[in-house]
Design a protein around this motif. Structure first.
Motif, PDB file in Angstrom:
ATOM      1  N   ALA A   1       0.840  -1.204   0.000  1.00 54.48           N
ATOM      2  CA  ALA A   1       0.000   0.000   0.000  1.00 54.48           C
ATOM      3  C   ALA A   1       0.877   1.258   0.000  1.00 54.48           C
ATOM      4  CB  ALA A   1      -0.942  -0.004   1.202  1.00 54.48           C
ATOM      5  N   GLU A   2       1.946   1.232   0.795  1.00 51.57           N
ATOM      6  CA  GLU A   2       2.871   2.377   0.821  1.00 51.57           C
ATOM      7  C   GLU A   2       3.557   2.561  -0.528  1.00 51.57           C
ATOM      8  OE1 GLU A   2       5.665   2.022   4.079  1.00 51.57           O
ATOM      9  OE2 GLU A   2       4.041   1.792   5.533  1.00 51.57           O
ATOM     10  N   LEU A   3       3.974   1.447  -1.136  1.00 51.27           N
ATOM     11  CA  LEU A   3       4.615   1.535  -2.447  1.00 51.27           C
ATOM     12  C   LEU A   3       3.635   2.062  -3.498  1.00 51.27           C
ATOM     13  CD1 LEU A   3       6.706  -1.764  -2.424  1.00 51.27           C
ATOM     14  CD2 LEU A   3       7.625   0.563  -2.511  1.00 51.27           C
ATOM     15  N   ASN A   4       2.402   1.617  -3.442  1.00 52.56           N
ATOM     16  CA  ASN A   4       1.390   2.127  -4.382  1.00 52.56           C
ATOM     17  C   ASN A   4       1.150   3.621  -4.162  1.00 52.56           C
ATOM     18  OD1 ASN A   4       0.708  -0.081  -6.052  1.00 52.56           O
ATOM     19  ND2 ASN A   4      -0.498  -0.996  -4.406  1.00 52.56           N
ATOM     20  N   TYR A   5       1.157   4.039  -2.906  1.00 50.25           N
ATOM     21  CA  TYR A   5       1.017   5.462  -2.605  1.00 50.25           C
ATOM     22  C   TYR A   5       2.208   6.238  -3.182  1.00 50.25           C
ATOM     23  CZ  TYR A   5       0.902   9.809   0.041  1.00 50.25           C
ATOM     24  OH  TYR A   5       0.897  11.128   0.383  1.00 50.25           O
ATOM     25  N   ASN A   6       3.421   5.700  -2.958  1.00 49.06           N
ATOM     26  CA  ASN A   6       4.617   6.357  -3.504  1.00 49.06           C
ATOM     27  C   ASN A   6       4.578   6.393  -5.027  1.00 49.06           C
ATOM     28  OD1 ASN A   6       5.690   6.869  -0.993  1.00 49.06           O
ATOM     29  ND2 ASN A   6       6.922   5.008  -0.953  1.00 49.06           N
ATOM     30  N   LEU A   7       4.061   5.328  -5.615  1.00 48.86           N
ATOM     31  CA  LEU A   7       3.943   5.269  -7.066  1.00 48.86           C
ATOM     32  C   LEU A   7       3.002   6.362  -7.565  1.00 48.86           C
ATOM     33  CD1 LEU A   7       4.662   3.744  -9.682  1.00 48.86           C
ATOM     34  CD2 LEU A   7       2.676   2.294  -9.258  1.00 48.86           C
ATOM     35  N   SER A   8       1.869   6.513  -6.893  1.00 49.92           N
ATOM     36  CA  SER A   8       0.925   7.553  -7.323  1.00 49.92           C
ATOM     37  C   SER A   8       1.536   8.943  -7.120  1.00 49.92           C
ATOM     38  CB  SER A   8      -0.407   7.432  -6.592  1.00 49.92           C
ATOM     39  OG  SER A   8      -0.277   7.745  -5.234  1.00 49.92           O
ATOM     40  N   LYS A   9       2.290   9.108  -6.014  1.00 48.24           N
ATOM     41  CA  LYS A   9       2.989  10.382  -5.803  1.00 48.24           C
ATOM     42  C   LYS A   9       4.005  10.611  -6.916  1.00 48.24           C
ATOM     43  CE  LYS A   9       5.085  10.931  -1.930  1.00 48.24           C
ATOM     44  NZ  LYS A   9       5.625  10.994  -0.578  1.00 48.24           N
ATOM     45  N   ASN A  10       4.763   9.552  -7.243  1.00 43.61           N
ATOM     46  CA  ASN A  10       5.767   9.670  -8.295  1.00 43.61           C
ATOM     47  C   ASN A  10       5.131   9.952  -9.645  1.00 43.61           C
ATOM     48  OD1 ASN A  10       8.195   9.502  -6.993  1.00 43.61           O
ATOM     49  ND2 ASN A  10       8.392   7.305  -7.198  1.00 43.61           N
ATOM     50  N   ASN A  11       3.993   9.333  -9.902  1.00 45.19           N
ATOM     51  CA  ASN A  11       3.303   9.590 -11.164  1.00 45.19           C
ATOM     52  C   ASN A  11       2.914  11.056 -11.274  1.00 45.19           C
ATOM     53  OD1 ASN A  11       3.489   7.072 -12.347  1.00 45.19           O
ATOM     54  ND2 ASN A  11       1.600   6.322 -11.421  1.00 45.19           N
ATOM     55  N   THR A  12       2.478  11.624 -10.177  1.00 47.02           N
ATOM     56  CA  THR A  12       2.138  13.047 -10.164  1.00 47.02           C
ATOM     57  C   THR A  12       3.397  13.878 -10.418  1.00 47.02           C
ATOM     58  OG1 THR A  12       0.353  12.629  -8.594  1.00 47.02           O
ATOM     59  CG2 THR A  12       1.126  14.903  -8.771  1.00 47.02           C
ATOM     60  N   ILE A  13       4.471  13.527  -9.729  1.00 47.34           N
ATOM     61  CA  ILE A  13       5.742  14.246  -9.906  1.00 47.34           C
ATOM     62  C   ILE A  13       6.241  14.079 -11.338  1.00 47.34           C
ATOM     63  CG2 ILE A  13       8.180  14.251  -9.235  1.00 47.34           C
ATOM     64  CD1 ILE A  13       7.203  13.507  -6.373  1.00 47.34           C
ATOM     65  N   ILE A  14       6.115  12.857 -11.863  1.00 43.20           N
ATOM     66  CA  ILE A  14       6.557  12.579 -13.231  1.00 43.20           C
ATOM     67  C   ILE A  14       5.762  13.422 -14.222  1.00 43.20           C
ATOM     68  CG2 ILE A  14       6.527  10.811 -15.044  1.00 43.20           C
ATOM     69  CD1 ILE A  14       7.358   8.814 -12.831  1.00 43.20           C
ATOM     70  N   ASP A  15       4.450  13.450 -14.035  1.00 43.72           N
ATOM     71  CA  ASP A  15       3.618  14.241 -14.942  1.00 43.72           C
ATOM     72  C   ASP A  15       4.023  15.722 -14.890  1.00 43.72           C
ATOM     73  OD1 ASP A  15       2.223  12.021 -15.746  1.00 43.72           O
ATOM     74  OD2 ASP A  15       0.503  12.369 -14.426  1.00 43.72           O
ATOM     75  N   GLU A  16       4.212  16.230 -13.678  1.00 38.68           N
ATOM     76  CA  GLU A  16       4.607  17.630 -13.520  1.00 38.68           C
ATOM     77  C   GLU A  16       5.997  17.874 -14.115  1.00 38.68           C
ATOM     78  OE1 GLU A  16       2.679  20.157 -12.436  1.00 38.68           O
ATOM     79  OE2 GLU A  16       1.101  18.639 -12.333  1.00 38.68           O
ATOM     80  N   SER A  17       6.911  16.921 -13.905  1.00 36.46           N
ATOM     81  CA  SER A  17       8.270  17.058 -14.449  1.00 36.46           C
ATOM     82  C   SER A  17       8.246  17.043 -15.970  1.00 36.46           C
ATOM     83  CB  SER A  17       9.173  15.933 -13.947  1.00 36.46           C
ATOM     84  OG  SER A  17       9.297  15.998 -12.560  1.00 36.46           O
ATOM     85  N   ARG A  18       7.454  16.153 -16.526  1.00 36.51           N
ATOM     86  CA  ARG A  18       7.348  16.092 -17.991  1.00 36.51           C
ATOM     87  C   ARG A  18       6.788  17.401 -18.553  1.00 36.51           C
ATOM     88  NH1 ARG A  18       5.410   9.898 -18.654  1.00 36.51           N
ATOM     89  NH2 ARG A  18       7.493   9.041 -18.860  1.00 36.51           N
ATOM     90  N   LYS A  19       5.779  17.932 -17.883  1.00 41.27           N
ATOM     91  CA  LYS A  19       5.208  19.202 -18.324  1.00 41.27           C
ATOM     92  C   LYS A  19       6.267  20.312 -18.252  1.00 41.27           C
ATOM     93  CE  LYS A  19       0.452  18.211 -16.899  1.00 41.27           C
ATOM     94  NZ  LYS A  19      -0.570  18.505 -15.882  1.00 41.27           N
ATOM     95  N   LEU A  20       7.002  20.303 -17.135  1.00 35.38           N
ATOM     96  CA  LEU A  20       8.037  21.316 -16.947  1.00 35.38           C
ATOM     97  C   LEU A  20       9.126  21.188 -18.020  1.00 35.38           C
ATOM     98  CD1 LEU A  20       9.286  23.580 -15.221  1.00 35.38           C
ATOM     99  CD2 LEU A  20      10.385  21.799 -13.868  1.00 35.38           C
ATOM    100  N   LEU A  21       9.580  19.948 -18.255  1.00 38.12           N
ATOM    101  CA  LEU A  21      10.630  19.743 -19.250  1.00 38.12           C
ATOM    102  C   LEU A  21      10.130  20.051 -20.659  1.00 38.12           C
ATOM    103  CD1 LEU A  21      12.359  16.559 -17.813  1.00 38.12           C
ATOM    104  CD2 LEU A  21      13.349  18.839 -17.978  1.00 38.12           C
ATOM    105  N   SER A  22       8.881  19.733 -20.946  1.00 37.37           N
ATOM    106  CA  SER A  22       8.315  20.075 -22.259  1.00 37.37           C
ATOM    107  C   SER A  22       8.251  21.585 -22.425  1.00 37.37           C
ATOM    108  CB  SER A  22       6.919  19.485 -22.413  1.00 37.37           C
ATOM    109  OG  SER A  22       6.998  18.097 -22.480  1.00 37.37           O
ATOM    110  N   LYS A  23       7.823  22.268 -21.373  1.00 33.16           N
ATOM    111  CA  LYS A  23       7.769  23.736 -21.406  1.00 33.16           C
ATOM    112  C   LYS A  23       9.176  24.306 -21.552  1.00 33.16           C
ATOM    113  CE  LYS A  23       5.038  27.256 -21.089  1.00 33.16           C
ATOM    114  NZ  LYS A  23       4.126  27.524 -22.176  1.00 33.16           N
ATOM    115  N   LEU A  24      10.130  23.678 -20.864  1.00 35.01           N
ATOM    116  CA  LEU A  24      11.525  24.101 -20.953  1.00 35.01           C
ATOM    117  C   LEU A  24      12.036  23.945 -22.381  1.00 35.01           C
ATOM    118  CD1 LEU A  24      13.907  25.060 -19.202  1.00 35.01           C
ATOM    119  CD2 LEU A  24      14.497  22.670 -18.856  1.00 35.01           C
ATOM    120  N   ARG A  25      11.663  22.849 -23.007  1.00 34.40           N
ATOM    121  CA  ARG A  25      12.059  22.605 -24.407  1.00 34.40           C
ATOM    122  C   ARG A  25      11.473  23.696 -25.312  1.00 34.40           C
ATOM    123  NH1 ARG A  25      11.016  16.833 -26.340  1.00 34.40           N
ATOM    124  NH2 ARG A  25      13.183  16.476 -25.866  1.00 34.40           N
ATOM    125  N   GLU A  26      10.197  24.063 -25.051  1.00 38.25           N
ATOM    126  CA  GLU A  26       9.557  25.114 -25.856  1.00 38.25           C
ATOM    127  C   GLU A  26      10.242  26.460 -25.650  1.00 38.25           C
ATOM    128  OE1 GLU A  26       5.375  25.399 -24.921  1.00 38.25           O
ATOM    129  OE2 GLU A  26       5.076  23.254 -25.250  1.00 38.25           O
TER     130      GLU A  26
END
Length: 195
Positions: A69-94
């Motif tokens: 359950a903790e790992l799944n929680y961390n995974l969902s947290k990481n997915n949120t961070i990953i999504d935000e990081s991807r958006k940030l890096l895409s914006k950075l690329r632009e």
């Protein structure tokens, strides 16, 4: 009166002979009863040991469920961070025009090198997720292994209980036979050791 006494004596002798014929059953029943009591005691010890093992397995199972359950929680947290990081890096690329990073100011020899560095960062983000997914899979495998051990232990306990019921029936039959023969010997005022 003599006739009655002889008749009583004959009845007594007949009962004594019957008791003598049943004596081997008596000895067999006593041995069987001792064996059953001993085996049943061993089964009860085994059942106690299995019950203790079940307690440990259930605690380990619950611990693994919490870890997953903790790992799944961390995974969902990481997915949120990953999504935000991807958006940030895409914006950075632009936003990157030229060979200088608009975020940190680091200069690259060519604009393509900056774009490549940004792409590398995008690729490295899922590594953390893969590690967490690997941990989840490992824990789920451990959980399945413990579940199988719990099922096996419960099956062993059921088998022991089944045998215990069978032993009780044999114990009851043996006890009745022993008690009847002992009561008959007592009624005839005969010691079983004299037979």
């Amino acid at each position: 009166d003599l006739k009655n006494a002889i008749e009583k004596e004959n009845i007594w002798l007949e009962k004594k002979h019957k008791l003598k014929r049943e004596f081997p059953k008596y000895l067999e029943a006593k041995k069987e009863l001792e064996r059953i009591v001993e085996e049943n005691s061993l089964f009860k010890e085994e059942e106690g040991r299995i019950q203790e093992e079940l307690i440990k397995l259930r605690k380990e199972y619950q611990k693994l469920e919490k870890e997953i359950a903790e790992l799944n929680y961390n995974l969902s947290k990481n997915n949120t961070i990953i999504d935000e990081s991807r958006k940030l890096l895409s914006k950075l690329r632009e936003l990157s025009m030229g060979s200088k990073c608009p975020l940190c100011g680091h200069g690259y020899s060519k604009p393509d090198n900056l774009q490549q560095a940004i792409s590398e960062q995008l690729k490295s983000i899922p590594d953390g997720v893969r590690v967490i997914l690997g941990e989840i899979q490992k824990k789920q495998n451990e959980l399945e292994n413990i579940r199988k051990q719990i099922v096996d232990a419960n099956n062993k306990i059921a088998l022991i209980s089944e045998k215990s019921v069978g032993y009780k029936k044999v114990q009851e039959i043996s006890t009745v036979l022993i008690n009847n023969i002992e009561a008959e010997a007592m009624a005839l005022s005969v010691e079983l050791s004299d037979i």
